[in-house]
Design a protein around this motif. Structure first.
Motif, PDB file in Angstrom:
ATOM      1  N   CYS A 141     -53.743 -92.925  27.237  1.00 26.05           N
ATOM      2  CA  CYS A 141     -53.254 -94.459  27.503  1.00 26.05           C
ATOM      3  C   CYS A 141     -54.117 -95.361  28.585  1.00 26.05           C
ATOM      4  O   CYS A 141     -53.870 -96.552  28.291  1.00 26.05           O
ATOM      5  N   SER A 181     -40.998 -91.161  24.051  1.00 22.92           N
ATOM      6  CA  SER A 181     -40.609 -92.436  23.819  1.00 22.92           C
ATOM      7  C   SER A 181     -40.874 -93.345  24.890  1.00 22.92           C
ATOM      8  O   SER A 181     -41.746 -94.513  24.900  1.00 22.92           O
ATOM      9  N   VAL A 182     -40.727 -93.061  26.286  1.00 22.34           N
ATOM     10  CA  VAL A 182     -41.159 -93.787  27.466  1.00 22.34           C
ATOM     11  C   VAL A 182     -42.718 -93.880  27.413  1.00 22.34           C
ATOM     12  O   VAL A 182     -43.328 -94.896  27.879  1.00 22.34           O
ATOM     13  N   ARG A 198     -44.901 -93.714  24.836  1.00 18.30           N
ATOM     14  CA  ARG A 198     -45.361 -94.829  23.817  1.00 18.30           C
ATOM     15  C   ARG A 198     -45.365 -96.033  24.365  1.00 18.30           C
ATOM     16  O   ARG A 198     -46.056 -97.229  24.312  1.00 18.30           O
ATOM     17  N   THR A 199     -44.211 -96.426  24.899  1.00 12.89           N
ATOM     18  CA  THR A 199     -43.794 -97.812  25.434  1.00 12.89           C
ATOM     19  C   THR A 199     -44.782 -98.068  26.749  1.00 12.89           C
ATOM     20  O   THR A 199     -45.372 -99.212  26.799  1.00 12.89           O
ATOM     21  N   ALA A 252     -48.082 -99.288  25.528  1.00 13.23           N
ATOM     22  CA  ALA A 252     -47.947-100.568  24.763  1.00 13.23           C
ATOM     23  C   ALA A 252     -48.193-101.343  25.880  1.00 13.23           C
ATOM     24  O   ALA A 252     -49.043-102.567  26.012  1.00 13.23           O
ATOM     25  N   VAL A 253     -47.533-101.183  26.887  1.00  8.13           N
ATOM     26  CA  VAL A 253     -47.330-102.190  28.122  1.00  8.13           C
ATOM     27  C   VAL A 253     -48.725-101.986  28.851  1.00  8.13           C
ATOM     28  O   VAL A 253     -49.138-103.231  29.267  1.00  8.13           O
ATOM     29  N   VAL A 301     -41.112 -99.664  33.502  1.00  9.66           N
ATOM     30  CA  VAL A 301     -40.791 -98.859  32.204  1.00  9.66           C
ATOM     31  C   VAL A 301     -39.617 -97.917  32.429  1.00  9.66           C
ATOM     32  O   VAL A 301     -38.766 -97.832  31.585  1.00  9.66           O
ATOM     33  N   ASP A 347     -36.377 -99.633  33.100  1.00  4.07           N
ATOM     34  CA  ASP A 347     -35.957-100.639  31.825  1.00  4.07           C
ATOM     35  C   ASP A 347     -35.374 -99.640  30.806  1.00  4.07           C
ATOM     36  O   ASP A 347     -34.544-100.106  30.182  1.00  4.07           O
ATOM     37  N   MET A 348     -36.085 -98.653  30.476  1.00  2.00           N
ATOM     38  CA  MET A 348     -35.721 -97.892  29.338  1.00  2.00           C
ATOM     39  C   MET A 348     -34.576 -96.840  29.699  1.00  2.00           C
ATOM     40  O   MET A 348     -34.028 -96.252  28.798  1.00  2.00           O
TER      41      MET A 348
END
Length: 139
Positions: A52, A90-91, A93-94, A97-98, A114, A117-118
């Motif tokens: 990423c 899942s974290v 992937r977020t 994106a962030v 992240v 928040d998640m």
């Protein structure tokens, strides 16, 4: 029925996993068991962070992995808590994106935000202070 020797059928069983049942014995005997290794979560986190674009992927993967390990050990045991690979991915992937939306933001702050928040919304009230303390200690 003619069988093709080049074909195989594989069944993935997760014994003890919530909502799953054991395969009946009369079907089990038709399949050969294969042992699986537990995946190295820290390496998976590091590689996904690097893919990423996180330059500090080694340090951040260590902090991410340590946080989830400590959460599994120290937070109260709740049925809905998931600090396993599904949640980790899942974290991640977020995080990707962030990172793409805010490439100039500091990487440790992005990961900390992240993760906070998640996970915070899923915690019971008594676990929130400990979780926030763990995040503050690591980041």
């Amino acid at each position: 029925i003619a069988l093709d020797a080049r074909m195989g059928i594989f069944i993935t069983m997760n014994p003890g996993y919530a909502g799953r049942q054991e395969l009946p014995e009369n079907l089990k005997i038709n399949f050969r068991p294969v042992a699986m290794m537990v995946p190295d979560r820290q390496i998976i986190i590091r590689v996904k962070l690097a893919s990423c674009g996180f330059l500090e992927n080694i340090v951040l993967a260590c902090k991410f992995y340590t946080l989830y390990k400590l959460c599994e050990e120290q937070l109260t045991k709740q049925v809905h808590y998931d600090f396993g690979l599904r949640n980790i991915l899942s974290v991640l992937r977020t995080l990707g994106a962030v990172k793409r939306q805010n490439p100039e933001d500091g990487e440790p702050n992005t990961v900390m935000r992240v993760l906070r928040d998640m996970n915070l919304s899923k915690l019971v009230d008594e676990d929130e202070p400990l979780f926030l303390s763990l995040i503050n200690d690591l980041f």
